[in-house]
Scaffold this motif. Structure first.
Motif, mmCIF file in Angstrom:
data_model
loop_
_atom_site.group_PDB
_atom_site.id
_atom_site.type_symbol
_atom_site.label_atom_id
_atom_site.label_comp_id
_atom_site.label_asym_id
_atom_site.label_seq_id
_atom_site.Cartn_x
_atom_site.Cartn_y
_atom_site.Cartn_z
ATOM 1 N N LYS A 214 0.973 -1.242 0.066
ATOM 2 C CA LYS A 214 -0.043 -0.020 -0.005
ATOM 3 C C LYS A 214 0.924 1.299 0.048
ATOM 4 O O LYS A 214 0.492 2.174 -0.823
ATOM 5 N N PRO A 215 1.925 1.423 1.049
ATOM 6 C CA PRO A 215 2.580 2.630 1.053
ATOM 7 C C PRO A 215 3.323 3.105 -0.261
ATOM 8 O O PRO A 215 3.719 2.150 -1.087
ATOM 9 N N ILE A 216 3.646 4.275 -0.583
ATOM 10 C CA ILE A 216 4.336 4.709 -1.819
ATOM 11 C C ILE A 216 5.720 4.498 -1.868
ATOM 12 O O ILE A 216 6.129 3.953 -2.934
ATOM 13 N N PHE A 217 6.375 4.436 -0.793
ATOM 14 C CA PHE A 217 7.830 4.241 -0.817
ATOM 15 C C PHE A 217 8.325 2.839 -0.417
ATOM 16 O O PHE A 217 7.431 2.110 0.201
ATOM 17 N N ASP A 218 9.444 2.423 -0.931
ATOM 18 C CA ASP A 218 10.112 1.015 -0.364
ATOM 19 C C ASP A 218 10.104 1.411 1.107
ATOM 20 O O ASP A 218 10.092 2.190 1.749
ATOM 21 N N GLY A 219 10.034 -0.113 1.623
ATOM 22 C CA GLY A 219 10.091 -0.219 3.134
ATOM 23 C C GLY A 219 8.756 0.193 3.577
ATOM 24 O O GLY A 219 8.641 0.344 4.881
ATOM 25 N N ASP A 220 7.804 0.203 2.987
ATOM 26 C CA ASP A 220 6.376 0.368 3.539
ATOM 27 C C ASP A 220 6.364 1.884 4.138
ATOM 28 O O ASP A 220 5.844 1.945 5.020
ATOM 29 N N LYS A 221 7.018 3.054 3.605
ATOM 30 C CA LYS A 221 7.111 4.060 4.105
ATOM 31 C C LYS A 221 6.235 5.100 3.118
ATOM 32 O O LYS A 221 6.091 4.848 2.286
ATOM 33 N N GLY A 222 5.825 6.171 3.737
ATOM 34 C CA GLY A 222 5.135 7.254 3.106
ATOM 35 C C GLY A 222 3.613 7.022 2.941
ATOM 36 O O GLY A 222 3.339 5.710 3.548
ATOM 37 N N PRO A 223 2.891 7.952 2.518
ATOM 38 C CA PRO A 223 1.465 7.961 2.522
ATOM 39 C C PRO A 223 0.639 6.657 1.761
ATOM 40 O O PRO A 223 1.597 6.007 0.723
ATOM 41 N N ASN A 224 -0.403 6.031 2.105
ATOM 42 C CA ASN A 224 -0.893 4.976 1.616
ATOM 43 C C ASN A 224 -1.301 5.450 0.039
ATOM 44 O O ASN A 224 -1.759 6.441 -0.248
ATOM 45 N N THR A 225 -1.360 4.298 -0.965
ATOM 46 C CA THR A 225 -1.747 4.592 -2.313
ATOM 47 C C THR A 225 -2.788 3.476 -2.549
ATOM 48 O O THR A 225 -3.140 2.574 -1.400
ATOM 49 N N GLY A 226 -3.379 3.233 -3.725
ATOM 50 C CA GLY A 226 -4.355 2.340 -4.017
ATOM 51 C C GLY A 226 -3.658 0.972 -4.104
ATOM 52 O O GLY A 226 -4.229 -0.120 -4.097
ATOM 53 N N GLY A 227 -2.338 1.061 -3.861
ATOM 54 C CA GLY A 227 -1.421 -0.263 -4.307
ATOM 55 C C GLY A 227 -0.240 -0.355 -5.169
ATOM 56 O O GLY A 227 -0.580 0.051 -6.371
ATOM 57 N N MET A 228 0.914 -0.421 -4.669
ATOM 58 C CA MET A 228 1.882 -0.224 -5.666
ATOM 59 C C MET A 228 2.774 -1.585 -6.326
ATOM 60 O O MET A 228 3.615 -1.305 -6.888
ATOM 61 N N GLY A 229 2.059 -2.565 -5.888
ATOM 62 C CA GLY A 229 2.425 -3.949 -6.503
ATOM 63 C C GLY A 229 2.025 -5.149 -5.683
ATOM 64 O O GLY A 229 1.489 -4.474 -4.481
ATOM 65 N N ALA A 230 2.080 -6.042 -6.094
ATOM 66 C CA ALA A 230 1.283 -7.295 -5.250
ATOM 67 C C ALA A 230 1.984 -8.561 -5.942
ATOM 68 O O ALA A 230 2.447 -8.603 -7.261
ATOM 69 N N TYR A 231 1.863 -9.783 -5.151
ATOM 70 C CA TYR A 231 2.359 -10.903 -5.572
ATOM 71 C C TYR A 231 1.344 -12.071 -5.120
ATOM 72 O O TYR A 231 0.727 -11.866 -4.130
ATOM 73 N N THR A 232 1.546 -13.162 -5.750
ATOM 74 C CA THR A 232 0.768 -14.332 -5.165
ATOM 75 C C THR A 232 1.753 -15.766 -5.645
ATOM 76 O O THR A 232 2.248 -15.636 -6.671
ATOM 77 N N PRO A 233 1.676 -16.467 -4.595
ATOM 78 C CA PRO A 233 1.252 -16.759 -3.365
ATOM 79 C C PRO A 233 1.919 -15.932 -2.417
ATOM 80 O O PRO A 233 2.932 -15.394 -2.814
ATOM 81 N N ALA A 234 1.047 -15.787 -1.286
ATOM 82 C CA ALA A 234 1.959 -14.974 -0.385
ATOM 83 C C ALA A 234 2.423 -15.850 0.612
ATOM 84 O O ALA A 234 1.431 -16.364 1.642
ATOM 85 N N ASP A 407 11.291 5.723 -18.290
ATOM 86 C CA ASP A 407 12.034 6.723 -18.909
ATOM 87 C C ASP A 407 12.230 8.159 -17.930
ATOM 88 O O ASP A 407 12.301 9.147 -18.386
ATOM 89 N N GLY A 408 12.155 7.710 -16.521
ATOM 90 C CA GLY A 408 12.076 9.048 -15.687
ATOM 91 C C GLY A 408 10.889 9.409 -15.421
ATOM 92 O O GLY A 408 10.877 10.103 -14.243
ATOM 93 N N ASN A 409 9.899 9.330 -16.102
ATOM 94 C CA ASN A 409 8.672 9.837 -15.708
ATOM 95 C C ASN A 409 7.556 9.191 -14.877
ATOM 96 O O ASN A 409 6.657 9.734 -14.164
ATOM 97 N N LEU A 410 7.920 8.060 -14.591
ATOM 98 C CA LEU A 410 7.183 7.146 -13.774
ATOM 99 C C LEU A 410 7.866 6.781 -12.496
ATOM 100 O O LEU A 410 9.181 6.381 -12.743
ATOM 101 N N ILE A 411 7.269 6.565 -11.441
ATOM 102 C CA ILE A 411 8.009 6.077 -10.161
ATOM 103 C C ILE A 411 7.459 4.876 -9.941
ATOM 104 O O ILE A 411 6.325 4.303 -10.113
ATOM 105 N N TYR A 412 8.189 3.887 -9.246
ATOM 106 C CA TYR A 412 7.729 2.716 -8.839
ATOM 107 C C TYR A 412 8.633 2.273 -7.442
ATOM 108 O O TYR A 412 9.880 2.952 -7.096
ATOM 109 N N ARG A 413 8.164 1.335 -6.982
ATOM 110 C CA ARG A 413 8.827 0.655 -5.624
ATOM 111 C C ARG A 413 9.873 -0.265 -6.177
ATOM 112 O O ARG A 413 9.719 -1.024 -7.204
#
Ligand code: AMP
Ligand code: GLY
Length: 426
Positions: A214-234, A407-413
Motif C-alpha cells: 500500500k505505501p508509496i515508498f520502499d520499506g512501506d514508508k510514506g502515504p498509502n496509495t491504491g497499491g504499488m505492487g502485489a504478488y501471489t502466493p503470499a 524513462d524517468g517519468n514514472l515512479i515505482y517501488r
C-alpha cells in the motif's frame, strides 16, 4: 459468448486479458477501458455509473454476461439495476456491497458473528468522536464510514492527529457524506495479506493468497496509495492460516450475509492483518483487488468465465481452481507526484517498444491514446506483471521489464516481493 467488463484500470485490463483468452468467449467489451485494454476488448465510451446506457448496450449487442470491476457502481446498485432488466451480471447487490460501502456495517457484522477484527467505536456526533480521539492511547485509526476512493483511512500517531482527522471528516467534509459517520479503530500491527473467494451466496471457492504493497515508498514508508505492487502466493499465509481464513472468515461472512437477508454473490475480498499466526480482518471489499487481480489472474490456470457465469446464475461449482506452480509479481508504475497531484498526458515513449511475452504482461491502468501517442491518464499507470517458477525469477523478470519501460517519468517501488523472499529465505 459475449462479455462486457465495467471499469478501466489495471484490474479491468487483467480481467479483459483473462476473459478474452477463454475458449467460450467470442467477443469482449470494456466500458470505458483504457489504451491497453483496447488490445483485448472493444472499448466503449460509457461511464461506469451510466447504468442505463450500459444495459441498453448489453441488450442491443446481446451480451451474455457483464462483469463489474470497481466498487462504486456495485455500491450504487448496478447489479440490482441489471437484474431488474433481466440481464446476467457478476457482482454483489447494493445491499451486499455494503460490506465495503459501510465500514460500520462490516464491523458490526463481524462483531455480531464473531469474525476476528480489531476493536472499534462508531460516531455520528463529532463532539463524542473528538472526546474519544482525545482519550484513547495512540496510535489508532480514524476511518470515514463510506467509500472514499481509498483515502478515508487516517492512521493517527497522536491525539492531536486524531482530533484533526475527526474534524477533517465531520467538520470540513473531506470525504463528503462518506465522512458524516466515522469509525475509530484499534491500530493493528503485523503483515497484511489479501484473501479472495468466489461465492454464490452459499458456497465458497477460495483463490490463492496474495499481498499488496500500500505505501508509496520502499520499506512501506510514506502515504498509502491504491497499491504499488502485489504478488501471489503470499508465504505469510501458511497452509494452516489459509484454512483458518476460510473457516473463520470467508465461510462465516458468507453465512452471516445470508442470515442478514443480504446474500453475497460475487468475489469477496478480505484485507487481513497477520501476526504470529493470528489473524484479524482490516476490511472487506466487494470486488477484485487492484493490483492483486493482475498477478492472480495471470497465475490462474482455470477458465475464469464459467466461474463468473455460474455465480451470476447463482449456482457455483466448488471444484477447486487450478493455478500455475510458481510465483507472479506485479510492479506498479505510477505518475510522478502520485498519490498527491500529478500531470496527465505525459507520453510513454518506451512502452511502444515493449511486447508482452508468455511470462510478462504489462497491464495498463491510467493510459490513453492522444492521436497516435500513448500517454498517461491517471495516478497508477502500468502494472508490470511477471510469472516465474521461483519468486526470485518473477521479481527479476518484472524489474527487467520495468527497466526497459522506465524513462524517468514514472515512479515505482524497488522492493516489491521482498517480504516473500525474506520469508522463503528464512
Ligand atoms: P482499509 O481501507 O480499511 O483497508 O484501510 C487501508 C489500509 O489502512 C489498510 O490496508 C492498512 O494498511 C491500513 N489500516 C486500516 N485499518 C487499520 C488498522 N486498524 N490498523 C492498522 N492499519 C490499518
Ligand atoms: N489493493 C487494494 C484494493 O484493491 O483496494
Amino acid at each position: 459468448m459475449k462479455v462486457l467488463v465495467v471499469g478501466g484500470g489495471g484490474r479491468e485490463h487483467a480481467l479483459c486479458w483473462k476473459i478474452s483468452r477463454s475458449p467460450l468467449v467470442e467477443k469482449t467489451y470494456c466500458a470505458p477501458g483504457n489504451a491497453g485494454i483496447s488490445r483485448h476488448a472493444e472499448c466503449l465510451d460509457i461511464g461506469v455509473g451510466d447504468f442505463g446506457s450500459l444495459a441498453q448496450f448489453v441488450k442491443k449487442e446481446s451480451v451474455d454476461l457483464t462483469v463489474v470491476g470497481p466498487e462504486q457502481p456495485l455500491c450504487e446498485g448496478i447489479t440490482d439495476f441489471f437484474e431488474k432488466e433481466g440481464l446476467l451480471i457478476f457482482g454483489p447487490s447494493k445491499a451486499a456491497a455494503e460490506l465495503e460501502g459501510s465500514k460500520t456495517f462490516s464491523k458490526n457484522l463481524m462483531r455480531k458473528y464473531g469474525i476476528p477484527t480489531g476493536e472499534y467505536f462508531v460516531f455520528t456526533d463529532m463532539e463524542q468522536a473528538l472526546a474519544k480521539a482525545g482519550k484513547i492511547e495512540p496510535p489508532f485509526v480514524v476511518k470515514a464510514d463510506g467509500l472514499a476512493a481509498g483515502k478515508g483511512v487516517i492512521i493517527c500517531h497522536s491525539r492531536e492527529e486524531g482530533e484533526d482527522a475527526v474534524r477533517s471528516m465531520m467538520e470540513r467534509g473531506a470525504f463528503g457524506e462518506a465522512g458524516a459517520k466515522v469509525v475509530i479503530e484499534e491500530f493493528l500491527t503485523g503483515e497484511e495479506a489479501s484473501f479472495f473467494a468466489f461465492t454464490d451466496g452459499e458456497n465458497v471457492l477460495p483463490l490463492e493468497p496474495s499481498q499488496d504493497h500500500k505505501p508509496i515508498f520502499d520499506g512501506d514508508k510514506g502515504p498509502n496509495t491504491g497499491g504499488m505492487g502485489a504478488y501471489t502466493p503470499a508465504p505469510v499465509v501458511t497452509e494452516k492460516l489459509r484454512q483458518r481464513i476460510i473457516d473463520e472468515v470467508m465461510i462465516p461472512t458468507v453465512q452471516a450475509m445470508k442470515s442478514e437477508g443480504k446474500p453475497y454473490r460475487g468475489i469477496l475480498y478480505a484485507g487481513l492483518m497477520i501476526k504470529d499466526e493470528d489473524l484479524k480482518v482490516l476490511e472487506f471489499n466487494c470486488r477484485f483487488g487492484d493490483p492483486e487481480a493482475q498477478p492472480l489472474l495471470m497465475r490462474m490456470e482455470s477458465d475464469l468465465v464459467p466461474i463468473l457465469y455460474s455465480i451470476a446464475k447463482g449456482e457455483m461449482s466448488t471444484d477447486p481452481m487450478e493455478w500455475r506452480d510458481g510465483f507472479c509479481v506485479c510492479v506498479v508504475m505510477a505518475s510522478r507526484g502520485y498519490p498527491g497531484s500529478y500531470d496527465k498526458g505525459v507520453e510513454l515513449k518506451k512502452l511502444k517498444g515493449f511486447t508482452d511475452t508468455g511470462e510478462t504482461v504489462v497491464f495498463h491502468a491510467g493510459t490513453a491514446f492522444s492521436g497516435d501517442k500513448l500517454v498517461t491518464n491517471g495516478g497508477r499507470v502500468l502494472g508490470v506483471t511477471s510469472f516465474g517458477e521461483t519468486i526470485e525469477e518473477s521479481i527479476r523478470s518484472a524489474y527487467e521489464a520495468v527497466g526497459s519501460i522506465s524513462d524517468g517519468n514514472l515512479i515505482y517501488r524497488t522492493d516489491i516481493g521482498k517480504k516473500a523472499l525474506l520469508r522463503i529465505g528464512c
